[in-house]
Write a protein that holds these residues in place. Structure first.
Motif, PDB file in Angstrom:
ATOM      1  N   THR A 333       0.843  -1.191   0.000  1.00 59.52           N
ATOM      2  CA  THR A 333       0.000   0.000   0.000  1.00 59.52           C
ATOM      3  C   THR A 333       0.880   1.243   0.000  1.00 59.52           C
ATOM      4  OG1 THR A 333      -0.108   0.023   2.421  1.00 59.52           O
ATOM      5  CG2 THR A 333      -1.894  -1.110   1.249  1.00 59.52           C
ATOM      6  N   VAL A 334       0.323   2.337  -0.497  1.00 59.58           N
ATOM      7  CA  VAL A 334       1.007   3.631  -0.511  1.00 59.58           C
ATOM      8  C   VAL A 334       0.072   4.637   0.155  1.00 59.58           C
ATOM      9  CG1 VAL A 334       2.035   5.438  -1.929  1.00 59.58           C
ATOM     10  CG2 VAL A 334       2.126   3.047  -2.703  1.00 59.58           C
ATOM     11  N   PHE A 335       0.521   5.283   1.230  1.00 66.33           N
ATOM     12  CA  PHE A 335      -0.300   6.311   1.872  1.00 66.33           C
ATOM     13  C   PHE A 335       0.584   7.203   2.722  1.00 66.33           C
ATOM     14  CE2 PHE A 335       0.216   3.369   5.282  1.00 66.33           C
ATOM     15  CZ  PHE A 335      -0.078   4.016   6.473  1.00 66.33           C
ATOM     16  N   ILE A 336       0.120   8.424   2.938  1.00 63.40           N
ATOM     17  CA  ILE A 336       0.861   9.375   3.761  1.00 63.40           C
ATOM     18  C   ILE A 336      -0.078  10.149   4.680  1.00 63.40           C
ATOM     19  CG2 ILE A 336       0.785  11.341   2.160  1.00 63.40           C
ATOM     20  CD1 ILE A 336       3.856  11.669   2.747  1.00 63.40           C
ATOM     21  N   GLU A 337      -1.388   9.912   4.538  1.00 62.26           N
ATOM     22  CA  GLU A 337      -2.402  10.503   5.419  1.00 62.26           C
ATOM     23  C   GLU A 337      -3.507   9.487   5.651  1.00 62.26           C
ATOM     24  OE1 GLU A 337      -4.283  14.226   4.521  1.00 62.26           O
ATOM     25  OE2 GLU A 337      -2.399  15.266   4.128  1.00 62.26           O
ATOM     26  N   ASN A 338      -4.143   9.574   6.808  1.00 69.21           N
ATOM     27  CA  ASN A 338      -5.435   8.921   7.054  1.00 69.21           C
ATOM     28  C   ASN A 338      -6.080   9.582   8.263  1.00 69.21           C
ATOM     29  OD1 ASN A 338      -4.400   7.702   9.445  1.00 69.21           O
ATOM     30  ND2 ASN A 338      -3.877   5.806   8.380  1.00 69.21           N
ATOM     31  N   HIS A 339      -7.152   9.010   8.750  1.00 68.10           N
ATOM     32  CA  HIS A 339      -7.916   9.611   9.851  1.00 68.10           C
ATOM     33  C   HIS A 339      -7.164   9.627  11.174  1.00 68.10           C
ATOM     34  CE1 HIS A 339      -8.369   5.312  10.122  1.00 68.10           C
ATOM     35  NE2 HIS A 339      -8.776   5.435  11.362  1.00 68.10           N
ATOM     36  N   ASP A 340      -6.084   8.864  11.275  1.00 67.72           N
ATOM     37  CA  ASP A 340      -5.301   8.786  12.507  1.00 67.72           C
ATOM     38  C   ASP A 340      -4.002   9.577  12.433  1.00 67.72           C
ATOM     39  OD1 ASP A 340      -7.028   7.187  13.995  1.00 67.72           O
ATOM     40  OD2 ASP A 340      -6.144   5.314  13.276  1.00 67.72           O
ATOM     41  N   GLN A 341      -3.763  10.244  11.313  1.00 72.32           N
ATOM     42  CA  GLN A 341      -2.486  10.912  11.099  1.00 72.32           C
ATOM     43  C   GLN A 341      -2.694  12.402  10.828  1.00 72.32           C
ATOM     44  OE1 GLN A 341       0.176   9.186  11.669  1.00 72.32           O
ATOM     45  NE2 GLN A 341      -0.834   7.187  11.745  1.00 72.32           N
ATOM     46  N   PRO A 342      -1.669  13.212  11.095  1.00 75.44           N
ATOM     47  CA  PRO A 342      -1.763  14.642  10.764  1.00 75.44           C
ATOM     48  C   PRO A 342      -1.673  14.863   9.259  1.00 75.44           C
ATOM     49  CG  PRO A 342       0.435  14.121  11.547  1.00 75.44           C
ATOM     50  CD  PRO A 342      -0.385  12.871  11.736  1.00 75.44           C
ATOM     51  N   ARG A 343      -1.784  16.103   8.845  1.00 76.51           N
ATOM     52  CA  ARG A 343      -1.735  16.453   7.432  1.00 76.51           C
ATOM     53  C   ARG A 343      -0.298  16.421   6.914  1.00 76.51           C
ATOM     54  NH1 ARG A 343      -6.488  15.823   4.809  1.00 76.51           N
ATOM     55  NH2 ARG A 343      -8.221  16.642   6.042  1.00 76.51           N
ATOM     56  N   CYS A 344      -0.122  15.778   5.755  1.00 79.77           N
ATOM     57  CA  CYS A 344       1.235  15.529   5.264  1.00 79.77           C
ATOM     58  C   CYS A 344       1.964  16.802   4.858  1.00 79.77           C
ATOM     59  CB  CYS A 344       1.218  14.515   4.120  1.00 79.77           C
ATOM     60  SG  CYS A 344       0.387  15.060   2.606  1.00 79.77           S
ATOM     61  N   VAL A 345       1.250  17.817   4.362  1.00 76.50           N
ATOM     62  CA  VAL A 345       1.929  19.032   3.923  1.00 76.50           C
ATOM     63  C   VAL A 345       2.511  19.792   5.117  1.00 76.50           C
ATOM     64  CG1 VAL A 345      -0.106  20.548   3.948  1.00 76.50           C
ATOM     65  CG2 VAL A 345       1.769  21.001   2.345  1.00 76.50           C
ATOM     66  N   THR A 346       1.908  19.638   6.291  1.00 75.40           N
ATOM     67  CA  THR A 346       2.469  20.214   7.517  1.00 75.40           C
ATOM     68  C   THR A 346       3.594  19.341   8.051  1.00 75.40           C
ATOM     69  OG1 THR A 346       0.318  21.170   8.100  1.00 75.40           O
ATOM     70  CG2 THR A 346       1.937  20.977   9.864  1.00 75.40           C
ATOM     71  N   ARG A 347       3.403  18.074   8.023  1.00 79.59           N
ATOM     72  CA  ARG A 347       4.342  17.112   8.616  1.00 79.59           C
ATOM     73  C   ARG A 347       5.622  16.966   7.802  1.00 79.59           C
ATOM     74  NH1 ARG A 347       6.505  13.397  11.507  1.00 79.59           N
ATOM     75  NH2 ARG A 347       5.475  11.426  12.010  1.00 79.59           N
TER      76      ARG A 347
END
Length: 575
Positions: A333-347
C-alpha cells in the motif's frame, strides 16, 4: 515479467471520514447524503474506490470505532437506505466502495455486551473477555494485570454489576470481543461482514487486524516505561497464537465467496511476520498498511514521544515500504495521510512559505510509488494541520485528551511542569489525530462550505485560502495537480503501480531521487527527483538516457533546467 493486473492493485482509493466530509441537513455533522452529493467530484478526481470510515450506529466515544449495531447506521449520518443509495451511486459511476471492519471490539452499548455484562452466567458472557480482580497487600482492588490501554491508563474496566473487569484495549466503551469463542466469531461474520457484502460493499479496511488473538495466560506485560504502572501489551495482545487461524477462517467462510478486497491496519511488524498476513498464498488479507513513513519520529508505543526526522530517515521509511514485497507474493500500500495521522503538507512539507509546491511534491511521491494508493479527504487540496494557537480544550479526540489528562496528573506538581506541558502541546499541534478530522474545506463561505451551522469540530482558519471551489477553477492548483498525477499514474502503471524502486542519492539530505522500472528491457524507466528543502539546488541527472519531462510542480515560465527551486519535483520518462 508477467504482471498480475487485479482491480484492487490498480486502484487509487479515497478515504472519507463521514462526520467531516459534508453536512447535507444543517446539523453541523457530515452525513451520507452529503457524500452522495459529491460523488461526481470524487469521480472527477480520478480515484477508483471510496473507503468509508465507520458509519455504523455508535455512541461515538471513539468517533464510530465503538459500534453498537453493525447492521444499522449512526442517525447523525443517515439511514440504511442512504447507505444503500451511496453503494449504488458509487457503482453507477464505476466506483467501488469499501467499509471499515471493526471487529476487535464493539461498543459497550452493543446488545451483545449488554447481555454479556448482565450476569456471570449470561449465554454471551464468554463473548467478551472478563477476569476477576487482583488485590494488593492493603486489600485494594486492582486490574487483572498491568496492560495499558492504547488510549492511556489501564486496559481493564471494572464492572459493578458482576464484580469483574472486562478487557478494553482502547476506550472505556470499547470492550474487546473474545475471538476464542466460536459462536461469537460466527455472529461477527454474519453481522459485520455478510450483512454488508450482500448489500454490495466491495471489501473492508480491517481495523487493528493483528489484535484478535490474545495470549491466554493474561500475564503481566514486560516493563517498558519504568515510571508507569501500566505497560504496553503488544507482545501479549497482538500477533497472538491463533491470529492467522482466525484470519484464514474469516477469509474461507466469508470473504472468499465474494469478489472483494481487504486491507489490514497492522502498524509496525518486521517483514517476516507481516508477510504471514498478506502473502497471496496465505489467503488471509490482500494487503496491509505499513506505518514506518506516517509515524516517522514517533515512538512506536507512544506517538507523543516525538523526535525530529530528516530526509535520510524519510528515504529509509519509503525504502522499507517499497522493499516489503520484494521476493514475495504479497502486495503493498502507498499512503501518507489517514484519519489517525496529521496532514502531510504540515508534517513533511512546508505549509506556510511553500504550501502548494510541497503539497504537489508529496503528490508526486505518492503517485509514483508501487502498490495500491490511498488518498485521504482534503489531501487533494493540501489541507493543513490545525492552528498552533489551539488550546487542548479545542481538541476532541479521545486519544489526545486522555493522554493530556494522564500527563497533567503525572507531572502537575513538578517545578518544570509548564515547560513540559508547552513541549507536549507542540507535539500535539504536530501529530494529533484531530488534524485530519477537521471539516473538508469546500469553499470560502462561512464554515468552509461544509455546513450552514457551526460544525461539530472547528473548521481550519485557512479555509478562505485553501478550498475546493477556489482550486477547481485554478489550473495551477493542488487539486488539478492531483487529477493530473492520478492520470499519469494510470498511464504509466507498469512503472508507477507495479514497477521496482531504486533510490539513487541516499546520502543527499535535500533531494530525493529514485528510478522506477517495469522489469522489461523494452519499456522505459521513470526518473523522479524531489527537492525536499527550501533551498535552490543544482540538478544533474544521475543516469544516462533520453529524458522526457512528464510532470513538474513549477510553472513553465519558472522552470530552470539546471536547478531545482524549493520543493520542486520532476518526473521524467527515460528511454
Amino acid at each position: 515479467m508477467t504482471i498480475d493486473y487485479t482491480w484492487w492493485k490498480d486502484a487509487s482509493i479515497y478515504q472519507i471520514w463521514p462526520a467531516s466530509y459534508k453536512d447535507s441537513n444543517g446539523d453541523g455533522i457530515g452525513d451520507i447524503p452529503g457524500i452522495i452529493s459529491e460523488l461526481d467530484y470524487i469521480k472527477d478526481l480520478g480515484v477508483d474506490i471510496i473507503w468509508l470510515s465507520p458509519m455504523y450506529k455508535s455512541p461515538m466515544e471513539d468517533m464510530g470505532y465503538d459500534i453498537s449495531d453493525y447492521e444499522d447506521i449512526n442517525p447523525d449520518f443517515g439511514t440504511l437506505q442512504d447507505m444503500q443509495d451511496l453503494i449504488d451511486g458509487c457503482h453507477t459511476r464505476g466506483l467501488k466502495i469499501i467499509c471499515d471492519l471493526v471487529v476487535n471490539h464493539t461498543s459497550s452499548e452493543h446488545e451483545w455486551f449488554k447481555e454479556s455484562r448482565s450476569s456471570l452466567d449470561s449465554p454471551k458472557r464468554d463473548w467478551y473477555i472478563w477476569k476477576k480482580p487482583k488485590y494488593d497487600a492493603e486489600g485494594n482492588r486492582q486490574p487483572p494485570n498491568n496492560w495499558m490501554s492504547y488510549f492511556s491508563g489501564s486496559a481493564w474496566e471494572y464492572d459493578e454489576t458482576t464484580g469483574e473487569y472486562y478487557l478494553r484495549l482502547f476506550a472505556k466503551g470499547q470492550p474487546d470481543l473474545n475471538w476464542e469463542n466460536e459462536e461469537c466469531r460466527k455472529a461477527i461474520y454474519d453481522s459485520a461482514l455478510k450483512f454488508w457484502l450482500d448489500r454490495g460493499v466491495d471489501g473492508f479496511r480491517i481495523d487493528v487486524a493483528g489484535f484478535y488473538s490474545k495470549d491466554q495466560s493474561f500475564g503481566d506485560a514486560p516493563i517498558f516505561f519504568k515510571d508507569q504502572i501500566y505497560q504496553p501489551s503488544k507482545s501479549l495482545t497482538s500477533n497472538g497464537p491463533r491470529i492467522h487461524e482466525f484470519h484464514k477462517e474469516m477469509t474461507r467462510e466469508v470473504i472468499s465467496k465474494y469478489d472483494v478486497m481487504t486491507v489490514g491496519e497492522m502498524c509496525h511488524w518486521n517483514k517476516e511476520e507481516a508477510l504471514k498476513y498478506v502473502g497471496a498464498s496465505r489467503k488471509e488479507m490482500n494487503m496491509m498498511f505499513i506505518f514506518d513513513l506516517v509515524e516517522l519520529g514517533c515512538e512506536n508505543s507512544d506517538r507523543f514521544l516525538y523526535s525530529h526526522w530528516n530526509l535520510l530517515d524519510f528515504k529509509n521509511a519509503v525504502q522499507n515500504q517499497s522493499d516489503f514485497i520484494k521476493g514475495s507474493d504479497a502486495w503493498s500500500t502507498v499512503f501518507i495521510e489517514n484519519h489517525d495521522q496529521p496532514r502531510c503538507v504540515t508534517r513533511f512539507g512546508n505549509d506556510k512559505k511553500h504550501h502548494a509546491a510541497s503539497a504537489k511534491l508529496l503528490a508526486m511521491l505518492q503517485t509514483t510509488l508501487t502498490g495500491t494508493l490511498f488518498i485521504y479527504q482534503g489531501q487533494e487540496i493540501g489541507m493543513t494541520n490545525l492552528p498552533k494557537s489551539w488550546s487542548i480544550e479545542e481538541y476532541k479526540d479521545v486519544y489526545t485528551t486522555n493522554y493530556y489528562k494522564e500527563f497533567v496528573k503525572k507531572y502537575e506538581n513538578e517545578p518544570d511542569f509548564e515547560d513540559k506541558k508547552s513541549k507536549l502541546m507542540d507535539v500535539i499541534n504536530l501529530v494529533a489525530r484531530d488534524h485530519s478530522r477537521s471539516p473538508v474545506q469546500w469553499s470560502a463561505a462561512r464554515y468552509g462550505g461544509f455546513s450552514t451551522v457551526e460544525p461539530w469540530t472547528q473548521v481550519n482558519d485557512n479555509y478562505p485560502e485553501i478550498n475546493v471551489k477556489l482550486q477547481q477553477h485554478n489550473p495551477d492548483s493542488v487539486l488539478r495537480f492531483y487529477q493530473q498525477s492520478l492520470k499519469l499514474r494510470k498511464q504509466y502503471k507498469d512503472l508507477f503501480i507495479y514497477g521496482s524502486f531504486e533510490i539513487l542519492d541516499y546520502d543527499n539530505e535535500k533531494v530525493f531521487t529514485y528510478v522506477k522500472e517495469s522489469g522489461s528491457d523494452v519499456l522505459p524507466k521513470a526518473y523522479v527527483v524531489l527537492n525536499f528543502s527550501g533551498d535552490k539546488v543544482e540538478f544533474t541527472p544521475l543516469i544516462k538516457g533520453d529524458f522526457k519531462l512528464v510532470s513538474s510542480n513549477v510553472m513553465e515560465s519558472e522552470f530552470e533546467q539546471s536547478s531545482l527551486s524549493p520543493f520542486e519535483g520532476r518526473i521524467y520518462i527515460v528511454e
